[in-house]
Design an enzyme around this catalytic site. Sequence first.
Site, mmCIF file in Angstrom:
data_model
loop_
_atom_site.group_PDB
_atom_site.id
_atom_site.type_symbol
_atom_site.label_atom_id
_atom_site.label_comp_id
_atom_site.label_asym_id
_atom_site.label_seq_id
_atom_site.Cartn_x
_atom_site.Cartn_y
_atom_site.Cartn_z
ATOM 1 N N GLY A 167 76.610 20.728 51.440
ATOM 2 C CA GLY A 167 76.518 19.317 51.080
ATOM 3 C C GLY A 167 75.610 19.079 49.891
ATOM 4 O O GLY A 167 75.945 18.299 48.980
ATOM 5 N N CYS B 149 64.937 20.393 57.869
ATOM 6 C CA CYS B 149 65.260 19.382 58.869
ATOM 7 C C CYS B 149 64.385 19.520 60.111
ATOM 8 O O CYS B 149 64.852 19.401 61.241
ATOM 9 C CB CYS B 149 66.741 19.434 59.251
ATOM 10 S SG CYS B 149 67.294 21.039 59.856
ATOM 11 N N ALA C 84 74.699 27.094 52.227
ATOM 12 C CA ALA C 84 75.656 26.689 53.267
ATOM 13 C C ALA C 84 75.017 25.653 54.200
ATOM 14 O O ALA C 84 73.821 25.752 54.489
ATOM 15 C CB ALA C 84 76.105 27.911 54.054
ATOM 16 N N ASP D 193 73.564 32.357 49.673
ATOM 17 C CA ASP D 193 73.492 32.380 51.129
ATOM 18 C C ASP D 193 73.618 33.833 51.572
ATOM 19 O O ASP D 193 74.251 34.645 50.882
ATOM 20 C CB ASP D 193 74.604 31.539 51.765
ATOM 21 C CG ASP D 193 74.292 31.178 53.212
ATOM 22 O OD1 ASP D 193 73.651 30.125 53.427
ATOM 23 O OD2 ASP D 193 74.671 31.942 54.119
#
Length: 471
Positions: free
Chosen positions: A284, A397, A281, A300
Amino acid sequence: MGLSAPARRRRPGPRKTDQAAPRPDDKPGLATRQAAHRILGAILDAKSSMDGLTDEVHGHPHYLALELRDRALVRAMLLASLRHYGDLDDTIRRFTEKPLPAGATGLRNILIAGLAQILFLDVPDHSAVDLAVTAAQADPRSRRFARLVNALLRRASRDKDGLLARFAEAPVRAPQWFADRLDAIHGPETAARIDACHRVEAPIDLTLKAGEQPQAAEWAEKLEAIVLPTGSLRLTGASREIPSLPGYDTGAWWVQDAAAAMPARLFGDLEGKRAADLCAAPGGKTAQMLDAGATVTALDLSANRLKRLHANLERLGLGSRCETVAVDMFAFAPEGPFDAVLLDAPCSSTGTVRRHPDVPFTKSPADIEKLAGLQARMLDHAATLVAPGGLLVFSNCSLDPLEGETVARDFAGNHPEFEIVPVTGDEAPGVENAVTPEGFLRLTPAHLDLGDPATSGVDGFFAARFRRLIG
């Protein structure tokens, strides 16, 4: 407590007209400001995430009590307050004779939000001042400072141009731990460019389906976008609702930051291969792997998030080749290994500060260390799911090498059955300098400078690629 000496010389004392009379609690706009003040306090003091506090179902009760238009204003106030917190807090210090009382967090939030409206939002100054004063009067802990709120915000309104010029010339970075860490990791020059990006609203990027990529220029024209060197589209026109854009209903594209789109591309051709996305999740990267021809198992912890992921895949016409499994990845035991495994691991999210300016205020160095340990354990388990000759991509990230380079190096050293497959410059068009000497991908918001701050930059991202040796 009063204003600092320069202000008193210009204005010897508050006039009667400046002393706002008590206002009723139902004054228009007051509830919106009070919600913003409370949520700002929850972020700064309780380290709660802005996303959670402004969730449209489970958010802060004072937020959910507002109309949709007022909720949007609350979010705008929070974003401006957090993006420019260092400058706003410094303005309060310079405009007052002595520091605010240590326990005056409610007063601080009223002043920060008031300054953010005056300096960065399209809110009439008189409205921002008046409602801040009323909010102070309505709060028993801040009531005695109502005149200070009035005088300080009025001074900011008068000195707006000078303050903005000062912010541009000598920005005050906050929180300090995060500013210091960026300097130490990326160097002061790059850290300053990253900080400048964090002060500007992030652009919206789209990933085109493979079949639409040959028509990228045409889609860019339809969508009022530009084609980035990386292959993503970046919206440049006036703000619009995403579902109203051309191609949304037909599933021609999905929203995905240009940096976030790069790790899944490192698998190359996935036609006919079995792939696993272990932290799937919002989906993308799952969509990219499906679009590249793979049959994907998407994992997930949250069944609800997987439902939303599958709904998005259905819109894109990609749902038929995706199996979703709500499970802790450490408990995932598939029938056989995969040709491609993506671990986009949970992290401190410091690479997304431009979109989520609360992150440095809700995370700490201790969180980074804890998350790096979790990532290492997750990567060890992910390795057991890769077939001989298969590829494993590890990404997140974070801007911090403790969560990226260090985890990848340690994995390579502890797993002789895997080899690093270096990322090449050809795989990072437009951001070739993001490829490290070791062959890792290290993106920061300072990459992809297009000349205009509003359309430049990407999320911070790290990616490393490994191949399981045969035999």
